[in-house]
Design a protein around this motif. Structure first.
Motif, PDB file in Angstrom:
ATOM      1  N   ASN A 151      36.020  78.311   6.429  1.00  0.00           N
ATOM      2  CA  ASN A 151      36.093  79.645   6.202  1.00  0.00           C
ATOM      3  C   ASN A 151      35.081  80.413   7.089  1.00  0.00           C
ATOM      4  N   PRO A 152      35.433  81.097   8.402  1.00  0.00           N
ATOM      5  CA  PRO A 152      36.913  81.173   8.811  1.00  0.00           C
ATOM      6  C   PRO A 152      37.226  79.757   9.123  1.00  0.00           C
ATOM      7  N   LEU A 153      38.650  79.252   8.907  1.00  0.00           N
ATOM      8  CA  LEU A 153      39.109  78.154   9.312  1.00  0.00           C
ATOM      9  C   LEU A 153      39.121  77.818  10.807  1.00  0.00           C
TER      10      LEU A 153
ATOM     11  N   ALA B 239      43.870  72.443   2.763  1.00  0.00           N
ATOM     12  CA  ALA B 239      44.332  71.075   2.500  1.00  0.00           C
ATOM     13  C   ALA B 239      45.798  70.995   3.010  1.00  0.00           C
ATOM     14  N   ASP B 240      46.669  72.235   3.239  1.00  0.00           N
ATOM     15  CA  ASP B 240      47.869  72.046   3.951  1.00  0.00           C
ATOM     16  C   ASP B 240      47.780  71.604   5.397  1.00  0.00           C
ATOM     17  N   PHE B 241      46.867  72.189   5.918  1.00  0.00           N
ATOM     18  CA  PHE B 241      46.606  71.542   7.367  1.00  0.00           C
ATOM     19  C   PHE B 241      46.231  70.092   7.177  1.00  0.00           C
ATOM     20  N   VAL B 242      45.261  69.615   6.601  1.00  0.00           N
ATOM     21  CA  VAL B 242      44.854  68.284   6.530  1.00  0.00           C
ATOM     22  C   VAL B 242      46.159  67.369   6.184  1.00  0.00           C
ATOM     23  N   MET B 243      46.840  67.670   5.017  1.00  0.00           N
ATOM     24  CA  MET B 243      47.878  66.844   4.878  1.00  0.00           C
ATOM     25  C   MET B 243      49.106  66.500   5.784  1.00  0.00           C
ATOM     26  N   SER B 244      49.651  67.645   6.447  1.00  0.00           N
ATOM     27  CA  SER B 244      50.440  67.489   7.594  1.00  0.00           C
ATOM     28  C   SER B 244      50.005  66.173   8.580  1.00  0.00           C
ATOM     29  N   PHE B 245      49.001  66.374   8.692  1.00  0.00           N
ATOM     30  CA  PHE B 245      48.475  65.328   9.940  1.00  0.00           C
ATOM     31  C   PHE B 245      48.416  64.091   9.229  1.00  0.00           C
ATOM     32  N   ILE B 246      48.013  63.959   8.010  1.00  0.00           N
ATOM     33  CA  ILE B 246      47.686  62.619   7.314  1.00  0.00           C
ATOM     34  C   ILE B 246      49.223  61.878   7.230  1.00  0.00           C
ATOM     35  N   VAL B 247      50.158  62.592   6.930  1.00  0.00           N
ATOM     36  CA  VAL B 247      51.496  62.109   6.532  1.00  0.00           C
ATOM     37  C   VAL B 247      51.942  61.498   7.880  1.00  0.00           C
ATOM     38  N   PHE B 248      51.744  62.258   9.022  1.00  0.00           N
ATOM     39  CA  PHE B 248      52.114  62.097  10.356  1.00  0.00           C
ATOM     40  C   PHE B 248      51.508  60.487  10.653  1.00  0.00           C
ATOM     41  N   LEU B 249      50.477  60.330  10.503  1.00  0.00           N
ATOM     42  CA  LEU B 249      49.807  58.951  10.735  1.00  0.00           C
ATOM     43  C   LEU B 249      49.990  57.975   9.881  1.00  0.00           C
ATOM     44  N   ASP B 250      50.019  58.408   8.472  1.00  0.00           N
ATOM     45  CA  ASP B 250      50.095  57.372   7.475  1.00  0.00           C
ATOM     46  C   ASP B 250      51.605  56.589   7.430  1.00  0.00           C
TER      47      ASP B 250
ATOM     48  N   THR C 202      40.531  61.640   0.776  1.00  0.00           N
ATOM     49  CA  THR C 202      40.250  62.663   1.881  1.00  0.00           C
ATOM     50  C   THR C 202      40.788  64.043   1.541  1.00  0.00           C
ATOM     51  N   MET C 203      41.672  64.138   0.633  1.00  0.00           N
ATOM     52  CA  MET C 203      42.319  65.504   0.257  1.00  0.00           C
ATOM     53  C   MET C 203      41.304  66.207  -0.640  1.00  0.00           C
ATOM     54  N   SER C 204      40.786  65.619  -1.651  1.00  0.00           N
ATOM     55  CA  SER C 204      39.930  66.293  -2.731  1.00  0.00           C
ATOM     56  C   SER C 204      38.834  67.049  -1.934  1.00  0.00           C
ATOM     57  N   GLN C 205      38.540  66.937  -0.821  1.00  0.00           N
ATOM     58  CA  GLN C 205      37.390  67.767  -0.078  1.00  0.00           C
ATOM     59  C   GLN C 205      38.013  68.904   0.292  1.00  0.00           C
ATOM     60  N   PHE C 206      39.298  69.000   0.287  1.00  0.00           N
ATOM     61  CA  PHE C 206      39.608  70.501   0.783  1.00  0.00           C
ATOM     62  C   PHE C 206      40.493  71.312  -0.428  1.00  0.00           C
ATOM     63  N   LEU C 207      40.623  70.890  -1.337  1.00  0.00           N
ATOM     64  CA  LEU C 207      41.293  71.415  -2.570  1.00  0.00           C
ATOM     65  C   LEU C 207      40.487  72.253  -3.361  1.00  0.00           C
ATOM     66  N   ALA C 208      40.751  73.422  -3.421  1.00  0.00           N
ATOM     67  CA  ALA C 208      39.790  74.485  -4.209  1.00  0.00           C
ATOM     68  C   ALA C 208      40.142  73.978  -5.631  1.00  0.00           C
TER      69      ALA C 208
END
Length: 860
Positions: free
Chosen positions: A591-593, A547-558, A686-692
């Motif tokens: 996993n592995p990412l 989720a950390d990886f996905v969030m950074s990219f979202i914020v850049f575009l959003d 989007t983020m809910s797919q990557f949160l444990a």
């Protein structure tokens, strides 16, 4: 110095940093020789280095228990070291301080790359009764002829630096590649005050200005007064440089209001004000590359165009020549097929950049950061310690583990700290990198580690990587940790993310945006270690997640989308410049990412095309982002209480967000409490797919406890964590992160850069039309430099006017021994009189070319 945001996020370039100075000479007489043909200072003396054997250790994180950073005036750095108040002064001091450093018996770093110049306001002012001369490109261009760069180097820098005309670093890799163009432009723009005056007079009269009886320009009956923001702090050299330029401007008829200011005082006016308001006309700017830059094609867009990824003034106000605009954008995005095409584009862009001269460059410095003899320092050869990615990883007391090191620097907290649009000043960025996973000289490269001697990259937190690139592209594979393959075509998969829909909070896929399909020039694939989520922790104890990886990219575009609650107009230019060459990315496994990245933008070195997309700053700044701090920050911005960028904060009349101090902290704490109470999931679709399971509650709980313990929101995964912050006093404390994944000696091998020295010998007299042979000897510490470690021996022949007559390659005749043969056809072009042969050695182990030259007499 502001750090070169070099940076369209995830584009392929470096981030720079600004530097600082002070004093004032009178205008000199014209020099007879072209202003830029002066030789580089011969570095016959290596900086004092403490050699020590590389020892294994069981220590995790950094070598030190604590690092205490504080602001120390540069003019007292040597005395503070002698008095034992500090152990290391990490900010680069100018070359005129070297005698004092040596006299004090101190060790020092020695580096290239930091540069100073004059930033010009290009705007037509709102007040039509006031004329801004620098809205005229020809007047900006003429400033180049006003400046005797050799004089400045001798009088202010003790002859120890390099006169600078071009936006590429003088006598580094790019400059050597384009040396014929560089030398020709240096001759064209050699100091010529009379020529400058002629151009200024013609253009000012065409703009409606008149010359008063006092010899000063007037407009609408009032004097034209140029407001010059002259930095009075830093290394002590920007003030005399500014005074010299002021003298020259006055000599062609301008009145100059010299306003001496520190970085904190000048920056809000230079970058923070709207150029059309006319609060400034000139500023003594400085930049420092964030690491050793091998490929400087992004500099044209960076320094001259409204599409600059700096996405701020004065760049946004510059109306560039259409040809320069296209060349700069195409170079930044890699829109060329061959190296020959790329070099031709660069040559033309350099010519046009001088005609534009939004920046007028003055000097590339040789600079020095002093430290006590019991300190061991790793530094970047091109930019010094504060710009080195590896610097804080290796900083230690010689032969010791632990201890508290006291480090002085020029400033701290010059701008608010946040990783989206916050501080990019070199002293702040240096500390941010200490708290972060390694990075190399391109945005999106965290997870790698920049080599301080070559500018290439090594794997830091990845298991393996591969690069595919379109066959025929000028990409060179240098290091064996990377698998590289040239292919006929790279198809972008339909499920790759290529853009962002702020309304639905979902990624737009390649299949959506390109229903007929699309291709890319490069494909980077990174596989992270299988134990990534178990071994890498944020400083508050939370495990890193996909989720950390996905969030950074979202914020850049959003932030660049009008439908977003955190929309910021200032974010649009960088995203608009980024999207045309961005062809998508996707996570093929969590996993592995495993991350694939597709792009039409590429770097000449294969290793610098690998983009792990580690959750670092998505806009090219330093620092890292856990998804939860971005979530909390977004809530505060969406509510209209804080703004990431200074531009939006000014427009909305709200506080610019700081994660480390000031009024922001209470506001962020309020939204952290709200997020925790609501179990808030940002960009939930989007983020809910990557949160444990349980991750949301754990993250907010850990962040809340961190804030209670440390009083700030700055988190990272690096070898040190930010323990205490004193923004008013301008000091801070870093502490060792004992939970860091790597041992302290991970990068200990980087201790002795293999710089080349070169000697050139040959006839003192050459007969035109006859062959002449010269000998070249290349050494390292009095031993022959191995030919296998030399990439190129390049020569350039000049005639008596300084014009280029011939360019060619030396021929190896032994280890470290080459000959340069000037054939009869070349010497026949020489007129009677003096001529010069220059040789540039391009080593492989270090990306610092070595230059030398020899003068000889030509007879018929």
């Amino acid at each position: 110095m502001k750090q070169n945001k070099i940076y369209v996020a995830f584009s392929l370039f470096v981030a720079l940093g600004m530097i600082l100075a002070a004093c004032a000479p009178a205008a000199p007489a014209a020099t007879e020789a072209p202003a830029m043909t002066e030789e580089a200072p011969v570095m016959t003396e290596e900086p004092a280095m403490t050699e020590e054997p590389v020892a294994s250790t069981e220590r995790k994180g950094g070598w030190l228990d604590e690092i205490v950073f504080s602001v120390i005036s540069s003019d007292s750095a040597v005395s503070q070291l002698q008095a034992g108040a500090i152990d290391f002064y990490s900010f680069n001091l100018s070359s005129n301080t070297l005698p004092d450093i040596k006299a004090a018996g101190l060790n020092y770093t020695q580096s290239f790359g930091g540069n100073y110049g004059i930033s010009l306001n290009p705007a037509t002012l709102t007040d039509t009764n006031v004329l801004n001369p620098f809205s005229n490109r020809k007047i900006r261009e003429a400033v180049n002829w006003m400046i005797d760069r050799n004089y400045i180097n001798q009088e202010i820098y003790g002859g120890g630096s390099l006169p600078k005309l071009l936006p590429i670093t003088t006598q580094l890799v790019e400059y050597t590649n384009l040396i014929e163009t560089a030398r020709a432009l240096e001759t064209k723009y050699a100091y010529n005050l009379e020529k400058a005056k002629e151009v200024v007079t013609a253009e000012m009269e065409a703009m409606g200005a008149t010359m008063g009886s006092d010899g000063k320009w007037q407009y609408n009956g009032a004097p034209i007064t140029l407001i010059f923001l002259i930095r009075s702090d830093g290394d002590g050299t920007r003030q005399p440089m500014g005074d010299y330029v002021s003298n020259q401007l006055e000599a062609v008829g301008f009145t100059v209001d010299r306003q001496y200011k520190t970085s904190s005082e000048a920056f809000p006016i230079w970058i923070g004000s709207d150029p059309v308001d006319g609060q400034w006309n000139l500023y003594t700017a400085g930049y420092l590359p964030s690491g050793l830059t091998r490929d400087e094609r992004g500099q044209i867009q960076q320094y001259y165009l409204p599409t600059s990824v700096q996405a701020s003034q004065p760049f946004l106000s510059n109306v560039a020549d259409p040809e320069l605009q296209k060349l700069g954008d195409d170079l930044a995005q890699g829109n060329f097929a061959t190296k020959e095409e790329r070099d031709a584009m660069m040559a033309r862009a350099l010519e046009l950049s001088l005609e534009d001269s939004l920046f007028v460059w003055v000097v590339d410095q040789l600079v020095y950061a002093p430290y006590n003899s019991n300190v061991s320092v790793t530094y970047d050869l091109a930019a010094g310690y504060e710009a080195a990615f590896m610097g804080n990883y290796n900083l230690r007391f010689v032969g010791e583990e632990g201890g508290t090191m006291r480090v002085g620097t020029n400033d701290l907290f010059t701008q608010p700290w946040n990783t989206i649009a916050g501080s990019n000043w070199v002293w702040d960025s240096n500390i941010m990198r200490a708290t972060s996973m390694g990075a190399a000289g391109v945005s999106g490269s965290q997870g790698l580690m920049g080599d301080p001697y070559t500018g290439l990259a090594w794997p830091q937190r990845i298991e393996s990587a591969s690069l595919q690139y379109q066959d025929g592209l000028p990409i060179v594979h240098n290091l064996d940790w990377l698998d590289v393959e040239a292919v006929d075509q790279i198809d972008v998969p339909a499920d790759a993310w290529v853009d962002w829909d702020a309304a639905t909070q979902t990624f737009i896929t390649a299949g959506d945006k390109f229903p007929e399909g699309t291709t890319a020039k490069t494909k980077s694939t990174v596989i992270f270690p299988s134990d990534l989520y178990d071994t890498v922790k944020w400083h508050d104890g939370s495990a890193i997640s996909a989720a950390d990886f996905v969030m950074s990219f979202i914020v850049f575009l959003d932030r660049a989308k009008e439908a977003s609650p955190v929309y910021d107009e200032a974010a649009v230019p960088a995203v608009d410049a980024f999207l045309p060459s961005f062809k998508g990315w996707r996570i093929t496994s969590t996993n592995p990412l495993t991350i694939e990245y597709y792009s039409d933008s590429y770097n000449a070195d294969a290793e610098l095309n690998i983009l792990p997309l580690w959750p670092g700053s998505p806009t090219g700044l330093s620092g890292e982002n856990s998804w939860d701090i971005l979530a909390v920050s977004n809530l505060a911005e969406a509510a209209g209480e804080l703004a990431y960028s200074s531009d939006k904060a000014d427009v909305e009349q709200i506080e610019q967000m700081s994660w480390v101090g000031g009024p922001s902290l209470e506001i962020l704490k309020k939204y952290l409490d709200q997020a925790q109470a609501e179990s808030f999931v940002p960009y939930e679709a989007t983020m809910s797919q990557f949160l444990a399971e349980g991750e949301v509650a754990e993250r907010y709980e850990n962040l809340s406890k961190w804030y209670a313990d440390h009083g700030h929101f700055w988190l990272g995964t690096g070898p040190y964590y930010l323990d205490q912050v004193f923004t008013t006093e301008k000091s801070l404390v870093l502490k060792n992160n004992t939970e860091f994944v790597d041992f302290a000696d991970r990068w200990s091998e980087f201790s002795d850069p293999k710089r080349a020295t070169v000697a050139l010998d040959g006839p003192g007299q050459v007969t035109a039309g006859q062959e002449a042979v010269f000998d070249v000897i290349v050494n390292f510490k009095d031993e022959a430099y191995l030919n296998e470690d030399i990439k190129q021996v390049k020569y350039i022949l000049y005639d008596t006017s300084g014009a280029t007559v011939a360019v060619g390659e030396g021929v190896a005749v032994g280890e470290g021994q080459y000959t340069v043969t000037l054939d009869a056809a070349s010497t026949s072009k020489l007129e009677t009189g003096s001529a010069k042969l220059e040789v540039a050695i391009v080593p492989i182990p270090v990306a610092i070319p070595a230059f030398t030259s020899i003068d000889f007499v030509v007879v018929k």
